[in-house]
Design a protein around this motif. Structure first.
Motif, mmCIF file in Angstrom:
data_model
loop_
_atom_site.group_PDB
_atom_site.id
_atom_site.type_symbol
_atom_site.label_atom_id
_atom_site.label_comp_id
_atom_site.label_asym_id
_atom_site.label_seq_id
_atom_site.Cartn_x
_atom_site.Cartn_y
_atom_site.Cartn_z
ATOM 1 N N VAL A 188 44.811 38.873 29.218
ATOM 2 C CA VAL A 188 44.169 38.728 30.545
ATOM 3 C C VAL A 188 44.432 37.464 31.096
ATOM 4 C CG1 VAL A 188 41.916 39.022 31.647
ATOM 5 C CG2 VAL A 188 42.188 40.226 29.644
ATOM 6 N N ASP A 189 45.056 37.599 32.258
ATOM 7 C CA ASP A 189 45.757 36.312 32.977
ATOM 8 C C ASP A 189 44.715 35.684 33.995
ATOM 9 O OD1 ASP A 189 46.955 34.293 34.481
ATOM 10 O OD2 ASP A 189 49.019 35.141 33.721
ATOM 11 N N ALA A 190 44.001 34.658 33.991
ATOM 12 C CA ALA A 190 43.183 34.264 34.870
ATOM 13 C C ALA A 190 43.919 34.057 36.556
ATOM 14 C CB ALA A 190 42.687 32.936 34.550
ATOM 15 N N ASP A 191 45.147 33.781 36.355
ATOM 16 C CA ASP A 191 46.001 33.630 37.748
ATOM 17 C C ASP A 191 46.082 35.091 38.356
ATOM 18 O OD1 ASP A 191 45.997 30.927 37.620
ATOM 19 O OD2 ASP A 191 48.026 30.788 36.687
ATOM 20 N N VAL A 192 46.478 36.271 37.537
ATOM 21 C CA VAL A 192 46.637 37.341 38.155
ATOM 22 C C VAL A 192 45.362 37.814 38.744
ATOM 23 C CG1 VAL A 192 47.262 39.673 37.323
ATOM 24 C CG2 VAL A 192 48.553 37.802 36.465
ATOM 25 N N VAL A 193 44.246 37.594 37.787
ATOM 26 C CA VAL A 193 43.045 38.275 38.412
ATOM 27 C C VAL A 193 42.572 37.452 39.756
ATOM 28 C CG1 VAL A 193 40.493 38.035 37.684
ATOM 29 C CG2 VAL A 193 42.298 38.729 36.046
ATOM 30 N N ALA A 194 42.927 36.152 39.746
ATOM 31 C CA ALA A 194 42.450 35.584 41.021
ATOM 32 C C ALA A 194 43.271 35.856 41.988
ATOM 33 C CB ALA A 194 42.838 33.823 40.624
ATOM 34 N N ARG A 195 44.314 36.334 42.063
ATOM 35 C CA ARG A 195 45.158 37.011 43.064
ATOM 36 C C ARG A 195 44.641 38.409 43.294
ATOM 37 N NH1 ARG A 195 49.445 34.343 40.208
ATOM 38 N NH2 ARG A 195 50.107 36.079 39.249
ATOM 39 N N ALA A 196 44.409 39.212 42.317
ATOM 40 C CA ALA A 196 43.975 40.550 42.563
ATOM 41 C C ALA A 196 42.704 40.723 43.477
ATOM 42 C CB ALA A 196 43.600 41.310 41.263
ATOM 43 N N VAL A 197 41.773 39.853 43.097
ATOM 44 C CA VAL A 197 40.501 39.844 43.739
ATOM 45 C C VAL A 197 40.240 39.447 45.225
ATOM 46 C CG1 VAL A 197 38.969 39.340 41.525
ATOM 47 C CG2 VAL A 197 39.620 37.648 43.255
ATOM 48 N N VAL A 198 41.590 38.978 45.885
ATOM 49 C CA VAL A 198 41.597 38.852 47.250
ATOM 50 C C VAL A 198 42.816 39.665 48.065
ATOM 51 C CG1 VAL A 198 40.633 36.623 47.056
ATOM 52 C CG2 VAL A 198 42.932 36.746 46.799
ATOM 53 N N GLU A 199 43.047 40.599 47.130
ATOM 54 C CA GLU A 199 44.153 41.616 47.909
ATOM 55 C C GLU A 199 43.501 42.334 49.016
ATOM 56 O OE1 GLU A 199 47.344 42.417 47.241
ATOM 57 O OE2 GLU A 199 47.345 40.745 45.620
ATOM 58 N N PRO A 200 44.445 42.733 49.908
ATOM 59 C CA PRO A 200 43.845 43.362 51.197
ATOM 60 C C PRO A 200 42.893 44.480 50.767
ATOM 61 C CG PRO A 200 46.014 42.989 51.489
ATOM 62 C CD PRO A 200 45.936 42.498 49.959
ATOM 63 N N GLY A 201 41.636 44.561 51.364
ATOM 64 C CA GLY A 201 40.753 45.583 51.164
ATOM 65 C C GLY A 201 39.566 45.317 50.152
ATOM 66 N N THR A 202 39.693 44.151 49.645
ATOM 67 C CA THR A 202 38.837 43.626 48.674
ATOM 68 C C THR A 202 37.667 43.228 49.494
ATOM 69 O OG1 THR A 202 39.739 41.577 48.421
ATOM 70 C CG2 THR A 202 40.491 43.332 46.740
ATOM 71 N N PRO A 203 36.336 43.217 48.858
ATOM 72 C CA PRO A 203 35.448 42.466 49.428
ATOM 73 C C PRO A 203 35.296 40.963 49.361
ATOM 74 C CG PRO A 203 34.513 44.169 47.841
ATOM 75 C CD PRO A 203 35.975 43.991 47.499
ATOM 76 N N ALA A 204 35.922 40.474 48.405
ATOM 77 C CA ALA A 204 36.141 38.827 48.312
ATOM 78 C C ALA A 204 37.050 38.528 49.720
ATOM 79 C CB ALA A 204 36.875 38.458 47.422
ATOM 80 N N LEU A 205 38.136 39.145 50.089
ATOM 81 C CA LEU A 205 39.093 38.894 50.971
ATOM 82 C C LEU A 205 38.016 38.962 52.573
ATOM 83 C CD1 LEU A 205 41.568 37.878 52.134
ATOM 84 C CD2 LEU A 205 42.344 40.214 52.371
ATOM 85 N N ALA A 206 37.297 40.024 52.585
ATOM 86 C CA ALA A 206 36.343 40.107 53.650
ATOM 87 C C ALA A 206 35.523 38.915 53.877
ATOM 88 C CB ALA A 206 35.974 41.618 53.739
ATOM 89 N N GLN A 207 34.831 38.653 52.949
ATOM 90 C CA GLN A 207 34.105 37.548 53.032
ATOM 91 C C GLN A 207 34.842 36.147 53.361
ATOM 92 O OE1 GLN A 207 31.490 37.029 49.390
ATOM 93 N NE2 GLN A 207 31.855 39.338 48.969
ATOM 94 N N GLN A 240 33.679 38.335 37.515
ATOM 95 C CA GLN A 240 33.503 39.961 37.310
ATOM 96 C C GLN A 240 34.586 40.797 36.793
ATOM 97 O OE1 GLN A 240 31.820 41.611 40.795
ATOM 98 N NE2 GLN A 240 31.132 43.605 39.689
ATOM 99 N N GLU A 241 35.986 40.391 37.530
ATOM 100 C CA GLU A 241 36.994 41.253 37.246
ATOM 101 C C GLU A 241 37.485 40.710 35.778
ATOM 102 O OE1 GLU A 241 40.299 43.722 37.643
ATOM 103 O OE2 GLU A 241 38.217 43.792 38.373
#
Length: 210
Positions: free
Chosen positions: A29-48, A93-94
């Motif tokens: 489980v790669d923390a950098d990969v997760v960090a990019r995934a949670v701000v992909e278009p359509g994610t709640p984090a990006l909207a925030q 969370q992810e």
């Protein structure tokens, strides 16, 4: 499940070790990969993030413009805290979701660059921590080879934990100052130990009722 933390300073070769462990059967489980995934278009984090910092942090295709976000979010202390308040919970969370998705008898290796620096990472209860080390000058050469200016590389290294601080939490230290064969030999030794530890752990677990 055996939970293993993997860390090392920038340019140490930690990602190479993660790849070698994955090739041997580890669930990485790669923390950098997760960090990019949670701000992909359509994610709640990006909207925030857009709500807090404005649409100028987006590229034309709607994806996150990281340099633009950095210029705004690191302009002052409050902005930085707001950024962390949005991204850190989403990342955690992810990260935990991906860990729990691994097989119950897996060796899960969590690739966390800032494991020592992060209070969240430190609270995950790693049973083992692998630290990858390389001499400072070699790390700088590797980073310059990737196109990172030397001054930037030195600044990033200075912002991270020291070798001594990482060693203080390590159960295994891998020296990545030699060639790939030398590195693989060490990884093989560590992997063999993890297999033994995981087998012992799984033997202690009660069987699930059928």
């Amino acid at each position: 499940m055996l939970l293993v933390g993997l860390t090392g300073g920038i340019g140490s070769g930690k990602s190479t070790v993660a790849d070698l462990l994955a090739a041997r059967g580890a669930s990485v489980v790669d923390a950098d990969v997760v960090a990019r995934a949670v701000v992909e278009p359509g994610t709640p984090a990006l909207a925030q993030l857009v709500e807090r910092f404005g649409p100028e942090i987006l590229d034309a295709d709607g994806s996150l413009d990281r340099p633009a976000l950095g210029r705004i979010a690191f302009a002052d202390e409050q902005s930085r805290k707001d950024l962390e308040g949005i991204t850190h919970p989403a990342i955690n969370q992810e990260f935990l979701r991906r860990i729990t998705e691994a097989p119950k008898d897996a060796i899960v290796v969590c690739d966390v660059p800032l494991l020592v620096e992060s209070t969240t990472a430190g609270s995950r209860g790693y049973q083992f921590v692998i630290v990858v080390e390389s001499p400072r000058e070699l790390r700088l050469e590797r980073l310059e080879g990737r196109g990172v200016p030397r001054a930037d590389a030195e600044a990033r290294m200075a912002a991270q934990a020291s070798d001594e601080e990482r060693r203080a939490v390590a159960t295994h230290v891998i020296d990545n100052s030699g060639d790939l064969a030398h590195l693989e030999q060490q990884v093989e030794t560590v992997w063999a130990d993890l297999l033994v530890q995981n087998a012992a752990l799984n033997a202690e677990q009660p069987e699930s009722p059928s």
